[in-house]
Design an enzyme around this catalytic site. Sequence first.
Site, PDB file in Angstrom:
ATOM      1  CG  ASP A 269      -1.935  -1.017   1.321  1.00 39.59           C
ATOM      2  OD1 ASP A 269      -2.348  -1.255   0.074  1.00 39.59           O
ATOM      3  OD2 ASP A 269      -2.497  -1.308   2.101  1.00 39.59           O
TER       4      ASP A 269
ATOM      5  CG  ASP B  27      -6.810  -1.423  -1.948  1.00 41.57           C
ATOM      6  OD1 ASP B  27      -6.867  -2.689  -2.004  1.00 41.57           O
ATOM      7  OD2 ASP B  27      -5.683  -1.008  -1.199  1.00 41.57           O
TER       8      ASP B  27
END
Length: 166
Positions: free
Chosen positions: A112, A130
């Site tokens: 991330d 995402d």
Amino acid sequence: MVYYLIAFVLFLIDQGTKYLIATKLELYEQIPVIGDFFLITSSRNRGAAFGILQDQLWFFIIVTLIVVGGIVWYLQKVSKEGRKLLPTALALVLGGALGNFIDRLIMGEVVDFLQFNFGSYTFPIFNIADSCIVIGVGLIILDTLLEGRREKMQTTSEVSGTEGTE
């Protein structure tokens, strides 16, 4: 089919950005993009959205395989109906799901790096996959609402059309 191409391109963008983050930044290293509001932050997530279900790797692998299978099946079905929004939405979800799936499968965690701060609140760090999943789900909801409206309007016009002929 164009929708698989969309999913593949999004998958490549996701994997490319994650590769750059993983190889060019130290873990937790930050690069300010827009002051303290938007930062590129190298992070890892062993769970799902917002860090829930940490270290449940096999659960995610099994669920993702089922979801991807369902998306591919449904994408085949709806693309034959001539619809555009829903297959595009499914392509986004597919590309994102595969992007995070590969991370989990190969590394046991997801890379991330997109961090947004709203004053003292830091939104959970996320990635391109995402974003694709969230946008895709949003478009699926929009398509469902629009389709319901179209069906209602069609039913209304059919009822009023039949009543006028009697």
